[in-house]
Design a protein around this motif. Structure first.
Motif, PDB file in Angstrom:
ATOM      1  N   UNK A 257      11.625  10.328   0.359  1.00  0.00           N
ATOM      2  CA  UNK A 257      11.003  11.448  -0.364  1.00  0.00           C
ATOM      3  C   UNK A 257       9.497  11.270  -0.316  1.00  0.00           C
ATOM      4  N   UNK A 258       8.741  12.346  -0.542  1.00  0.00           N
ATOM      5  CA  UNK A 258       7.275  12.246  -0.512  1.00  0.00           C
ATOM      6  C   UNK A 258       6.732  11.351  -1.635  1.00  0.00           C
ATOM      7  N   UNK A 259       5.644  10.661  -1.329  1.00  0.00           N
ATOM      8  CA  UNK A 259       5.026   9.738  -2.286  1.00  0.00           C
ATOM      9  C   UNK A 259       4.665  10.436  -3.593  1.00  0.00           C
ATOM     10  N   UNK A 260       4.139  11.663  -3.533  1.00  0.00           N
ATOM     11  CA  UNK A 260       3.719  12.340  -4.764  1.00  0.00           C
ATOM     12  C   UNK A 260       4.917  12.657  -5.671  1.00  0.00           C
ATOM     13  N   UNK A 261       6.090  12.913  -5.092  1.00  0.00           N
ATOM     14  CA  UNK A 261       7.296  13.165  -5.891  1.00  0.00           C
ATOM     15  C   UNK A 261       7.741  11.869  -6.570  1.00  0.00           C
ATOM     16  N   UNK A 262       7.745  10.784  -5.803  1.00  0.00           N
ATOM     17  CA  UNK A 262       8.122   9.478  -6.356  1.00  0.00           C
ATOM     18  C   UNK A 262       7.133   9.069  -7.436  1.00  0.00           C
ATOM     19  N   UNK A 263       5.846   9.270  -7.193  1.00  0.00           N
ATOM     20  CA  UNK A 263       4.806   8.917  -8.168  1.00  0.00           C
ATOM     21  C   UNK A 263       5.018   9.669  -9.476  1.00  0.00           C
ATOM     22  N   UNK A 264       5.349  10.939  -9.399  1.00  0.00           N
ATOM     23  CA  UNK A 264       5.584  11.726 -10.618  1.00  0.00           C
ATOM     24  C   UNK A 264       6.760  11.150 -11.405  1.00  0.00           C
ATOM     25  N   UNK A 265       7.814  10.753 -10.716  1.00  0.00           N
ATOM     26  CA  UNK A 265       8.972  10.152 -11.400  1.00  0.00           C
ATOM     27  C   UNK A 265       8.624   8.788 -11.982  1.00  0.00           C
ATOM     28  N   UNK A 266       7.829   8.011 -11.261  1.00  0.00           N
ATOM     29  CA  UNK A 266       7.413   6.699 -11.771  1.00  0.00           C
ATOM     30  C   UNK A 266       6.559   6.863 -13.025  1.00  0.00           C
ATOM     31  N   UNK A 267       5.638   7.815 -13.002  1.00  0.00           N
ATOM     32  CA  UNK A 267       4.807   8.068 -14.192  1.00  0.00           C
ATOM     33  C   UNK A 267       5.647   8.551 -15.367  1.00  0.00           C
ATOM     34  N   UNK A 268       6.625   9.408 -15.093  1.00  0.00           N
ATOM     35  CA  UNK A 268       7.500   9.908 -16.165  1.00  0.00           C
ATOM     36  C   UNK A 268       8.315   8.769 -16.779  1.00  0.00           C
ATOM     37  N   UNK A 269       8.797   7.872 -15.941  1.00  0.00           N
ATOM     38  CA  UNK A 269       9.536   6.715 -16.456  1.00  0.00           C
ATOM     39  C   UNK A 269       8.637   5.879 -17.349  1.00  0.00           C
ATOM     40  N   UNK A 270       7.438   5.553 -16.870  1.00  0.00           N
ATOM     41  CA  UNK A 270       6.505   4.738 -17.658  1.00  0.00           C
ATOM     42  C   UNK A 270       6.126   5.430 -18.963  1.00  0.00           C
TER      43      UNK A 270
ATOM     44  N   UNK B  66       0.842  -1.215   0.000  1.00  0.00           N
ATOM     45  CA  UNK B  66       0.000   0.000   0.000  1.00  0.00           C
ATOM     46  C   UNK B  66       0.871   1.256   0.000  1.00  0.00           C
ATOM     47  N   UNK B  67       1.975   1.229   0.731  1.00  0.00           N
ATOM     48  CA  UNK B  67       2.913   2.359   0.729  1.00  0.00           C
ATOM     49  C   UNK B  67       3.430   2.594  -0.683  1.00  0.00           C
ATOM     50  N   UNK B  68       3.822   1.529  -1.353  1.00  0.00           N
ATOM     51  CA  UNK B  68       4.334   1.654  -2.722  1.00  0.00           C
ATOM     52  C   UNK B  68       3.239   2.097  -3.685  1.00  0.00           C
ATOM     53  N   UNK B  69       2.018   1.637  -3.478  1.00  0.00           N
ATOM     54  CA  UNK B  69       0.911   2.026  -4.365  1.00  0.00           C
ATOM     55  C   UNK B  69       0.692   3.531  -4.340  1.00  0.00           C
ATOM     56  N   UNK B  70       0.942   4.174  -3.216  1.00  0.00           N
ATOM     57  CA  UNK B  70       0.821   5.632  -3.143  1.00  0.00           C
ATOM     58  C   UNK B  70       1.823   6.321  -4.068  1.00  0.00           C
ATOM     59  N   UNK B  71       2.882   5.607  -4.411  1.00  0.00           N
ATOM     60  CA  UNK B  71       3.896   6.118  -5.340  1.00  0.00           C
ATOM     61  C   UNK B  71       3.756   5.498  -6.722  1.00  0.00           C
ATOM     62  N   UNK B  72       2.590   4.917  -7.014  1.00  0.00           N
ATOM     63  CA  UNK B  72       2.243   4.198  -8.252  1.00  0.00           C
ATOM     64  C   UNK B  72       3.275   3.129  -8.628  1.00  0.00           C
ATOM     65  N   UNK B  73       3.738   2.415  -7.622  1.00  0.00           N
ATOM     66  CA  UNK B  73       4.621   1.262  -7.806  1.00  0.00           C
ATOM     67  C   UNK B  73       3.826   0.056  -7.336  1.00  0.00           C
ATOM     68  N   UNK B  74       3.657  -0.937  -8.215  1.00  0.00           N
ATOM     69  CA  UNK B  74       2.789  -2.074  -7.920  1.00  0.00           C
ATOM     70  C   UNK B  74       3.594  -3.281  -7.451  1.00  0.00           C
ATOM     71  N   UNK B  75       3.121  -3.872  -6.376  1.00  0.00           N
ATOM     72  CA  UNK B  75       3.731  -5.056  -5.793  1.00  0.00           C
ATOM     73  C   UNK B  75       2.623  -5.784  -5.034  1.00  0.00           C
TER      74      UNK B  75
END
Length: 186
Positions: free
Chosen positions: A162-175, A104-113
């Protein structure tokens, strides 16, 4: 194997087919969804052409992700045995609140596990592990370099660097850099 969830058992041996049918039908099979069967057939056709390359890439990505997660300081299971022999990677997750909490912590950063039970759980059914797979990121064309980036994002999220929203933005940019599936029929 990409495609729909589920599976298929195929054999040319009549005796084996009869044994499987006695075990599987009706207890293990609920229905025969033609849409799922068609999607599985397309997936199998692609796998017959690209399967060896796909598997090799998944395995390389699995090793790269596991190694990179360990370099980031995360407790990767089976470090003493080379981490993984497949596309699955497992982390010990109790220090992150358990596997489900970590997922659930990772899901907040749009990382699926997903949380998984590892041997040695203190409480039966305790999801003391966290599972990652490289099958989909491989199909999107990512390689070992991207696995290092993903491992950094995972560590940032689990270690609250780092904050989840910052990580999520980087994850989305990578994808967003990967818009075409590989290892599939055109």
């Amino acid at each position: 194997l990409g495609g729909p969830s589920g599976g298929m058992l195929l054999t040319r041996e009549p005796e084996l087919a009869e044994r499987i049918e006695r075990i599987a039908y009706p207890g293990l099979t609920a229905n025969f969804d033609d849409g799922r069967i068609a999607a599985l057939a397309i997936s199998l056709a692609g796998f017959s052409r690209y399967g060896a390359d796909y598997v090799a890439a998944m395995l390389a990505n699995g090793q790269a992700l596991a190694t990179s997660l360990a370099v980031e300081g995360l407790p990767v299971v089976a470090a003493d045995r080379g981490f993984t022999a497949t596309h699955h990677i497992a982390l010990e997750a109790q220090r992150f609140g358990g596997g489900d909490h970590a997922a659930r912590t990772l899901a907040q950063s749009v990382i699926h596990s997903s949380g998984i039970g590892l041997p040695g759980a203190e409480v039966p059914g305790d999801y003391n592990g966290l599972r990652f797979g490289t099958q989909e990121v491989t199909r999107w064309g990512m390689g070992p370099d991207e696995m290092r980036v993903i491992a950094g994002l995972v560590a940032d999220a689990l270690l609250a660097r780092r904050p989840a929203q910052v990580i999520a933005a980087e994850a989305r940019a990578l994808k967003a850099e990967y818009q075409r599936l590989r290892f599939v029929l055109p």
